[in-house]
Design an enzyme around this catalytic site. Structure first.
Site, PDB file in Angstrom:
ATOM      1  NE  ARG A  38     -17.750  59.343  64.740  1.00  0.00           N
ATOM      2  CZ  ARG A  38     -18.747  58.856  65.469  1.00  0.00           C
ATOM      3  NH1 ARG A  38     -18.524  57.837  66.290  1.00  0.00           N
ATOM      4  NH2 ARG A  38     -19.951  59.366  65.394  1.00  0.00           N
TER       5      ARG A  38
ATOM      6  CB  SER B   7     -20.571  60.446  68.301  1.00  0.00           C
ATOM      7  OG  SER B   7     -21.720  59.992  68.970  1.00  0.00           O
ATOM      8  CG  HIS B   8     -19.825  57.166  71.407  1.00  0.00           C
ATOM      9  ND1 HIS B   8     -20.184  57.263  70.087  1.00  0.00           N
ATOM     10  CD2 HIS B   8     -19.216  55.965  71.543  1.00  0.00           C
ATOM     11  CE1 HIS B   8     -19.808  56.169  69.452  1.00  0.00           C
ATOM     12  NE2 HIS B   8     -19.210  55.361  70.308  1.00  0.00           N
TER      13      HIS B   8
ATOM     14  CE  LYS C 116     -23.619  63.166  61.206  1.00  0.00           C
ATOM     15  NZ  LYS C 116     -24.708  62.475  61.938  1.00  0.00           N
TER      16      LYS C 116
ATOM     17  CG  ASP D 195     -24.009  61.439  71.963  1.00  0.00           C
ATOM     18  OD1 ASP D 195     -24.908  62.304  71.972  1.00  0.00           O
ATOM     19  OD2 ASP D 195     -23.606  60.906  70.910  1.00  0.00           O
TER      20      ASP D 195
ATOM     21  CG  ASP E  18     -23.128  64.055  68.149  1.00  0.00           C
ATOM     22  OD1 ASP E  18     -23.218  63.200  69.047  1.00  0.00           O
ATOM     23  OD2 ASP E  18     -23.426  63.821  66.970  1.00  0.00           O
TER      24      ASP E  18
ATOM     25  CG  ASP F 234     -26.091  61.790  67.789  1.00  0.00           C
ATOM     26  OD1 ASP F 234     -25.504  61.485  68.841  1.00  0.00           O
ATOM     27  OD2 ASP F 234     -25.642  61.539  66.653  1.00  0.00           O
ATOM     28  NE  ARG F 235     -24.008  57.183  69.731  1.00  0.00           N
ATOM     29  CZ  ARG F 235     -23.327  56.057  69.568  1.00  0.00           C
ATOM     30  NH1 ARG F 235     -23.281  55.188  70.557  1.00  0.00           N
ATOM     31  NH2 ARG F 235     -22.694  55.808  68.451  1.00  0.00           N
TER      32      ARG F 235
ATOM     33  CB  THR G 266     -25.924  49.896  62.623  1.00  0.00           C
ATOM     34  OG1 THR G 266     -26.450  48.896  63.498  1.00  0.00           O
ATOM     35  CG2 THR G 266     -25.291  51.004  63.447  1.00  0.00           C
TER      36      THR G 266
ATOM     37  CE  LYS H 269     -26.930  58.582  66.640  1.00  0.00           C
ATOM     38  NZ  LYS H 269     -26.544  58.132  65.308  1.00  0.00           N
TER      39      LYS H 269
ATOM     40  NE  ARG I 229     -19.646  48.968  69.245  1.00  0.00           N
ATOM     41  CZ  ARG I 229     -18.485  49.346  69.719  1.00  0.00           C
ATOM     42  NH1 ARG I 229     -17.738  48.487  70.406  1.00  0.00           N
ATOM     43  NH2 ARG I 229     -18.023  50.567  69.531  1.00  0.00           N
TER      44      ARG I 229
END
Length: 542
Positions: A22, A113-114, A126, A277, A279, A281-282, A345, A377, A495
């Site tokens: 990314r 993603s997000h 990816k 989100d 793509d 997956d979330r 993760t 996911k 995080r």
């Protein structure tokens, strides 16, 4: 049509993170940058004769151009067929489904993603292998190694591709096929759930909304909820995919879901709301006046797996969670007599366990939930789990949650994000924390019991994730987990995950923000955030 080889100076900054590479969109649009990474992918996992590649993404700015570039490089590197989602759209779980259904060698997902999109936003690439899951750690390392010295790539020349028109066309010695990215994936979901029961829920007046955030799940959600399941028109909010996602990050976070929060915290809330989100997956699940934490959502699904046709004949299921995810799932696993499975993760760690049949359900701290129907996911799958369970139990979402906590207790949970950190400062901070023993930390907070540096070896692949994070256990069954995120495009992000367990009958319905406030302050003190970074608090809290 001929194959052209182009030379360039090797790039030194193409190390994949948690979910591929990314960067800022402007970086990917630099001459040869995207091409370098894609070429390295195909060199790291060369296709056999006759192989198929699946390509698509979340529709963010630069996706159509990137999809065509990827197809041309794939055909020049031995692929016989490239399958691209119409208009370069393909949700991440749908790519996984397509790889498995078509027997494809792999798939390239064009998504960050997000993260925000648009010319000034982020872009990502990816690679998923023939299992349908993300490339394992060893392959990611191999891709990065190749990029360090790669100085040329090959691609098939020819007329521009029309990604809006379904059908196949020849290109070079192979071909490109533009396909419907929605239908086959939804057909799979229909085999996993009781659609008649969910239709009955909507026919009975159940009030539901899904926010697609102007990202890839819009077309999927309209077809699924409003057409196949009979929810009222307008159930899907922000359903049109836009290159910049309408100017907001496609992140299922309360700060970006004003359409839903206004309704769910009103005096007459919906019965359930959800979002996904960029793509697909979330997911985020909202009950009236309450966001369901990722750990609670996973635990509720595991505890009610008997309501889901996909699991009904193989109970009890074995479920896994990522290390920073709350221990709510552990309570369910203990009650079911199934193993406690914990991974770092990153979905790639779940994918190997799913492929080996060691787990059937899994979830992570950043609103990712999935099962063995694909190797990714799956946001829409998680939402359907909730709808199916509510239909089967004939309970409200709030009643379902309260019954769960009264049975298993509640893991009050919160995530603190500190974004935009200097990478060197962030690394120094985590390294210092990992090297500090519990006795030293007790001088800052007497409740500290232990400090653990998380290390993981995949029991299937043998891949190792060293220094996956730092965990501090405290008295009163509380813990703090720290990790640096690998999903950003610039800078570093810390995080911090905090949780405190309340057994049945104790503080089950307390406000997590108030209950965890002292623990949040402790977490930032123990990591010495101010000294290392100059920051005094988190960028956001969820």
């Amino acid at each position: 049509m001929s194959i052209e080889t182009r030379a360039f100076t090797p790039f030194q900054d193409q190390k994949p993170g948690t979910s591929g590479l990314r960067k800022r969109t402007s970086e990917f649009r630099r001459p040869h940058y995207l091409e370098s990474f894609v070429q390295a992918v195909f060199l790291a996992d060369p296709p056999p004769p006759g192989a198929t590649l699946v390509v698509g993404g979340d529709g963010r700015f630069f996706s159509p151009e990137a999809a065509e570039i990827t197809a041309r490089i794939a055909l020049a590197n031995g692929y016989a067929r490239v399958v691209i989602g119409q208009d370069a759209l393909f949700s991440t779980p749908a790519v996984s489904e397509a790889i498995r259904r078509l027997g494809a060698w792999g798939g390239v997902i064009l998504s960050a993603s997000h993260n925000a999109g648009g010319p000034d936003g982020d872009f990502g690439v990816k690679y998923n292998t023939r299992t349908g899951g993300p490339a394992p750690q060893a392959m990611g390392d191999r891709i990065h190694e190749i990029t360090q010295s790669l100085d040329r790539y090959s691609l098939v020349e020819g007329l521009p591709l029309d990604l809006s028109r379904l059908g196949a066309r020849a290109l070079g010695s192979g071909g490109v096929e533009i396909v419907d990215p929605v239908g086959p994936y939804l057909d799979l979901l229909e085999t996993l759930f009781d659609f008649d029961a969910i239709r009955g829920l909507f026919q009975g007046g159940f009030r539901f909304a899904f926010d697609a955030m102007n990202a890839v799940t819009g077309p999927y959600a309209v077809e699924l909820f409003e057409r196949r399941l009979g929810a009222p028109a307008g159930t899907v909010l922000r359903g049109e995919p836009l290159p910049d996602f309408g100017g907001e990050p496609p992140d299922p976070h309360l700060d970006h879901l004003h359409h839903l929060t206004t309704r769910m915290w009103s005096s007459h809330p919906l019965d359930l709301a959800a979002a996904s989100d960029g793509d697909g997956d979330r997911n985020m699940i909202l009950a009236p006046g309450r966001m369901v934490s990722p750990g609670d959502s996973l635990a509720v699904i595991a505890a009610n797996a008997d309501c889901l046709p996909a699991f009904a004949d193989r109970l009890p299921i074995t479920a896994a969670r990522s290390m920073p995810t709350s221990r709510a799932l552990d309570r369910v696993s203990q009650a079911n007599g199934t193993p406690r499975v914990e991974t770092p993760t990153g979905w790639k760690w779940f994918a190997t366990l799913l492929e080996a049949g060691r787990i059937q359900l899994c979830g992570e701290e950043s609103f990712g939930t999935g099962s063995d129907h694909v190797r990714e996911k799956d946001g829409l799958w998680a939402v359907l789990c909730w709808l199916n369970i509510l239909a089967a139990r004939r309970q409200s979402a709030e009643a379902l949650l309260k019954a769960h906590w009264e049975t298993f207790g509640r893991d009050h949970y919160q995530r603190l994000d500190v974004d935009g950190l200097d990478p060197a400062q962030a690394e120094a901070m985590i390294t210092a924390l990992a090297a500090t023993d519990a006795e030293t930390l007790r001088a800052r907070d007497p409740s500290v019991e232990s400090v653990t540096v998380l290390d993981y070896v995949d029991p299937v692949s043998g891949d190792r994730m060293a220094d996956a994070g730092v965990r501090i256990s405290l008295s009163d069954d509380a813990r703090i987990t720290y990790r640096l995120s690998g999903t950003g495009s610039s800078g570093a992000a810390l995080r911090v995950y905090i949780e405190r367990y309340a057994p049945p009958g104790r503080a089950l319905h307390a406000d997590p923000v108030q209950l965890l406030a002292p623990l949040a302050a402790t977490a930032l003190t123990l990591v010495d955030l101010a000294r290392f970074t100059g920051r005094t608090g988190p960028t956001s809290i969820s």
